[in-house]
Design a protein around this motif. Structure first.
Motif, PDB file in Angstrom:
ATOM      1  N   ILE A 230       0.851  -1.193   0.000  1.00 60.59           N
ATOM      2  CA  ILE A 230       0.000   0.000   0.000  1.00 60.59           C
ATOM      3  C   ILE A 230       0.883   1.238   0.000  1.00 60.59           C
ATOM      4  O   ILE A 230       1.716   1.419   0.900  1.00 60.59           O
ATOM      5  N   ASN A 231       0.700   2.081  -1.006  1.00 56.92           N
ATOM      6  CA  ASN A 231       1.474   3.320  -1.117  1.00 56.92           C
ATOM      7  C   ASN A 231       0.610   4.483  -0.629  1.00 56.92           C
ATOM      8  O   ASN A 231      -0.345   4.894  -1.302  1.00 56.92           O
ATOM      9  N   LEU A 232       0.936   5.018   0.550  1.00 61.21           N
ATOM     10  CA  LEU A 232       0.140   6.100   1.132  1.00 61.21           C
ATOM     11  C   LEU A 232       0.300   7.419   0.384  1.00 61.21           C
ATOM     12  O   LEU A 232      -0.547   8.306   0.504  1.00 61.21           O
ATOM     13  N   LYS A 233       1.386   7.550  -0.379  1.00 61.95           N
ATOM     14  CA  LYS A 233       1.615   8.787  -1.136  1.00 61.95           C
ATOM     15  C   LYS A 233       0.691   8.892  -2.342  1.00 61.95           C
ATOM     16  O   LYS A 233       0.408   9.988  -2.832  1.00 61.95           O
ATOM     17  N   GLU A 234       0.236   7.734  -2.806  1.00 56.35           N
ATOM     18  CA  GLU A 234      -0.645   7.718  -3.976  1.00 56.35           C
ATOM     19  C   GLU A 234      -2.063   8.116  -3.567  1.00 56.35           C
ATOM     20  O   GLU A 234      -2.632   7.558  -2.630  1.00 56.35           O
ATOM     21  N   LYS A 235      -2.640   9.066  -4.277  1.00 57.81           N
ATOM     22  CA  LYS A 235      -3.961   9.598  -3.925  1.00 57.81           C
ATOM     23  C   LYS A 235      -5.044   8.530  -4.098  1.00 57.81           C
ATOM     24  O   LYS A 235      -5.087   7.817  -5.086  1.00 57.81           O
ATOM     25  N   PHE A 236      -5.925   8.459  -3.086  1.00 56.56           N
ATOM     26  CA  PHE A 236      -7.016   7.492  -3.145  1.00 56.56           C
ATOM     27  C   PHE A 236      -8.157   8.009  -4.011  1.00 56.56           C
ATOM     28  O   PHE A 236      -8.583   9.150  -3.877  1.00 56.56           O
ATOM     29  N   ARG A 237      -8.640   7.133  -4.921  1.00 55.08           N
ATOM     30  CA  ARG A 237      -9.761   7.490  -5.782  1.00 55.08           C
ATOM     31  C   ARG A 237     -10.846   6.425  -5.653  1.00 55.08           C
ATOM     32  O   ARG A 237     -10.547   5.225  -5.710  1.00 55.08           O
ATOM     33  N   VAL A 238     -12.067   6.882  -5.482  1.00 56.65           N
ATOM     34  CA  VAL A 238     -13.192   5.945  -5.419  1.00 56.65           C
ATOM     35  C   VAL A 238     -13.433   5.380  -6.814  1.00 56.65           C
ATOM     36  O   VAL A 238     -13.549   6.130  -7.786  1.00 56.65           O
ATOM     37  N   GLU A 239     -13.491   4.057  -6.931  1.00 57.55           N
ATOM     38  CA  GLU A 239     -13.687   3.407  -8.222  1.00 57.55           C
ATOM     39  C   GLU A 239     -15.043   2.712  -8.252  1.00 57.55           C
ATOM     40  O   GLU A 239     -15.340   1.861  -7.404  1.00 57.55           O
ATOM     41  N   LYS A 240     -15.852   3.053  -9.236  1.00 56.59           N
ATOM     42  CA  LYS A 240     -17.221   2.527  -9.328  1.00 56.59           C
ATOM     43  C   LYS A 240     -17.267   1.013  -9.477  1.00 56.59           C
ATOM     44  O   LYS A 240     -18.124   0.342  -8.897  1.00 56.59           O
ATOM     45  N   ASP A 241     -16.347   0.457 -10.273  1.00 59.44           N
ATOM     46  CA  ASP A 241     -16.349  -0.996 -10.490  1.00 59.44           C
ATOM     47  C   ASP A 241     -16.088  -1.759  -9.193  1.00 59.44           C
ATOM     48  O   ASP A 241     -16.715  -2.792  -8.930  1.00 59.44           O
ATOM     49  N   ILE A 242     -15.149  -1.258  -8.393  1.00 64.78           N
ATOM     50  CA  ILE A 242     -14.826  -1.926  -7.125  1.00 64.78           C
ATOM     51  C   ILE A 242     -16.004  -1.826  -6.168  1.00 64.78           C
ATOM     52  O   ILE A 242     -16.375  -2.807  -5.509  1.00 64.78           O
ATOM     53  N   ILE A 243     -16.612  -0.649  -6.096  1.00 63.91           N
ATOM     54  CA  ILE A 243     -17.798  -0.470  -5.244  1.00 63.91           C
ATOM     55  C   ILE A 243     -18.925  -1.391  -5.721  1.00 63.91           C
ATOM     56  O   ILE A 243     -19.592  -2.048  -4.913  1.00 63.91           O
ATOM     57  N   PHE A 244     -19.114  -1.487  -7.046  1.00 64.88           N
ATOM     58  CA  PHE A 244     -20.150  -2.356  -7.611  1.00 64.88           C
ATOM     59  C   PHE A 244     -19.923  -3.813  -7.207  1.00 64.88           C
ATOM     60  O   PHE A 244     -20.841  -4.511  -6.783  1.00 64.88           O
TER      61      PHE A 244
END
Length: 455
Positions: A230-244
Motif C-alpha cells: 500500500i502506497n500512502l503517497k498515492e492519492k485514493f480514488r473511489v472506483e465505481k467498479d470496485i464499489i459495484f
C-alpha cells in the motif's frame, strides 16, 4: 513443474493455502480455550460461571460486527483472487484501500460507539442475567474498543489471503494470541505484581493483542516487498467498479451474516432462559465446537481463494477440482476430531470447570457435536468455494433457512415446549447443519456458480 490440473498438483495447492490458515485458526482457538479455562478456574463456581457467561455474551456482539466485516471482506478476497488469476495485479491495491476505509467508516466506528454507549442494556438484550452484567460490563466495553483494531486486521488478512498469502496472517495471529494468553495469565490471576482483575484483565489483554496485531499488519503492507503493498503517497480514488463488486458480492454476504447472527441471538436467548449455569455450559460447548470449525474454515478459505483465482484465469474445471479436494481433506480432519469429542468429551469439559453438573451436560453435548462434524465441515468448505466465485445469494438463502428458521424454531420447540433442556438446543443445531449441508451441496452440483461475473 507440477501440473496444477493433476490430483497431486491440486492437492499441493490446497495444502499450500489451507495449511497456514489451519495452523493459525487452530492455535487461535486453542489459545481461546486456554483463556476460557483460566476464567473457569478463577474464583468460586458462581464467579467463574458469570465470567464465562460474560465472555459468551460479549462474543455475540463481536461476532455480529466481525460477520459484517467478513461479509465485505469476502468481496475483497473474491475480487483480489480474480484479479490475480486474470493477471490484473494493478487493481489489488485499490481494492485493499476501499475495503479498509469502508469497514472502518461504516462498520467498526459506529459499532464501537453504540456498544460502549449502551453496554449494560445491550448485554441484557443479549440474554445476560444481573450477575453476568455486574461482573462483565467493563470487559464488554474494553473488548468492543479493541474491535476497532480487530476489524482492521480482519480486512487486511482477508486481502492477503486473496493473493494466496496465508503465511503472514498466520505468523501475526499466532504471535499475538500467544501474547494474549500470557497477558491473560498475568492480569486474570494477578501475577508479577499486577492486581487480580478476573474477566476485566482478560479484556485488557485481548484488546492490547489486537492493537499489536494492527501495528504488525500495517508495517507489513507498507513495505515495498510485501505480497500486497500500500502506497500512502498515492492519492485514493473511489472506483465505481470496485464499489459495484463489493455491493454485488458483499450485500448478500452481509445479509447472510445478519440472518446468521440474528438466528444465533434468538437461539442464545432461548438457551439463556435455562439460567447462568446452563448458559456457561453452552458457552463451554461452543468454545470446544469452535476448535472443530478450524478444518472447515481453513479449507473453506483455501476453496474461496483458489476458486476465485481459477475463475479469473477462465478455468472453471480447475475451480471445481479445488472445491472437491478441499472438501475431502477438510472432512477427514473433522472426522478425526469427531471421534475425540465423542469418546473424550467429558474429560475435555472437565478442563473448563469443577462443577459436576456443567461437566456432565457438556459431555452429553460433545457427543452431539461429534455427529454435527461431517455436515458442518463440508458445508463450510463448499460455501467458501461458492463465495470465492462471488455466488453469495444462495449461501444467504441456505443460512436464512437453516439458522434463522429451522434452528430457532426447533430450539424453541425442544427447550421451551418439550422441556429437553440444553441437549434439545444442540439437537436443533445438528438438524440445522444437516439441512444447510444439503442446500449448499445442491448448489455446487448445479454448476451455476461458475458463471458469476465480476467487473
Amino acid at each position: 513443474m507440477e501440473d496444477l490440473h493433476s490430483k497431486k498438483g491440486v492437492r499441493s495447492e490446497v495444502n499450500k493455502i489451507a495449511g497456514p490458515v489451519f495452523i493459525e485458526l487452530l492455535m487461535g482457538t486453542l489459545f481461546g480455550m486456554v483463556d476460557m479455562i483460566m476464567l473457569g478456574n478463577f474464583g468460586d463456581n458462581a464467579t467463574s460461571a458469570a465470567g464465562i457467561a460474560s465472555v459468551g455474551i460479549t462474543n455475540q456482539l463481536v461476532l455480529i460486527g466481525l460477520s459484517l466485516v467478513q461479509a465485505l471482506s469476502i468481496g475483497a478476497t473474491a475480487m483480489i483472487a480474480r484479479y490475480m488469476g486474470g493477471h490484473r495485479e494493478d487493481r489489488v491495491e485499490s481494492v485493499v484501500k476501499h475495503i479498509i476505509l469502508i469497514t472502518q467508516m461504516f462498520l467498526a466506528i459506529p459499532i464501537v460507539i453504540l456498544s460502549i454507549s449502551f453496554a449494560p442494556g445491550l448485554m441484557k438484550f443479549l440474554g445476560a442475567h444481573g450477575d453476568t452484567i455486574a461482573i462483565g460490563s467493563t470487559y464488554f466495553k474494553i473488548i468492543m474498543l479493541g474491535f476497532l483494531f480487530q476489524s482492521l486486521n480482519f480486512a487486511i488478512f482477508a486481502s492477503l489471503r486473496g493473493v494466496g498469502d496465508t503465511k503472514t496472517p498466520m505468523k501475526i495471529n499466532v504471535f499475538v494470541n500467544l501474547l494474549n494468553v500470557i497477558g491473560n495469565l498475568v492480569l486474570i490471576y494477578g501475577l508479577m505484581g499486577f492486581p487480580a482483575l478476573g474477566v476485566t484483565g482478560a479484556g485488557i489483554s485481548t484488546a492490547l493483542s489486537q492493537v499489536i496485531a494492527t501495528i504488525l499488519s500495517l508495517i507489513y503492507i507498507l513495505k515495498k516487498d510485501s505480497t500486497i503493498h500500500i502506497n500512502l503517497k498515492e492519492k485514493f480514488r473511489v472506483e465505481k467498479d470496485i464499489i459495484f463488486n463489493l455491493v454485488k458480492i458483499g450485500v448478500p454476504a452481509s445479509l447472510e451474516q445478519i440472518a446468521m447472527r440474528l438466528g444465533v441471538l434468538l437461539f442464545i436467548r432461548i438457551v439463556a432462559s435455562l439460567g447462568t449455569v446452563a448458559y456457561a455450559t453452552h458457552q463451554i460447548a461452543i468454545n470446544i465446537l469452535s476448535l472443530s470449525f478450524t478444518p472447515g474454515q481453513a479449507f473453506g478459505i483455501a476453496a474461496s481463494t483458489l476458486t476465485g483465482k481459477s475463475l479469473g484465469a477462465d478455468e472453471p474445471v480447475l475451480a471445481e477440482k479445488y472445491i472437491k479436494t478441499c472438501s475431502k481433506i477438510g472432512s477427514l480432519v473433522s472426522g478425526f476430531m469427531a471421534i475425540i469429542f465423542f469418546f473424550f468429551g467429558g474429560a475435555i469439559a472437565s478442563l473448563y470447570s469443577n462443577d459436576p453438573q456443567v461437566i456432565g451436560q457438556a459431555g452429553q453435548i460433545l457427543k452431539l457435536i461429534a455427529f454435527i462434524q461431517p455436515f458442518q465441515s463440508s458445508s463450510l468448505i463448499v460455501a467458501g468455494g461458492l463465495r470465492g466465485a462471488g455466488d453469495t445469494i444462495f449461501t444467504l438463502m441456505s443460512s436464512f433457512i437453516g439458522i434463522l428458521i429451522i434452528r430457532v424454531a426447533l430450539a424453541y420447540y425442544f427447550v421451551i415446549i418439550v422441556g429437553t433442556g440444553l441437549v434439545g438446543a444442540w439437537l436443533a443445531i445438528l438438524i440445522d447443519q444437516f439441512i444447510r449441508w444439503i442446500l449448499v451441496n445442491y448448489r455446487f452440483r448445479t454448476g451455476k456458480w461458475k458463471y458469476v461475473v465480476i467487473r
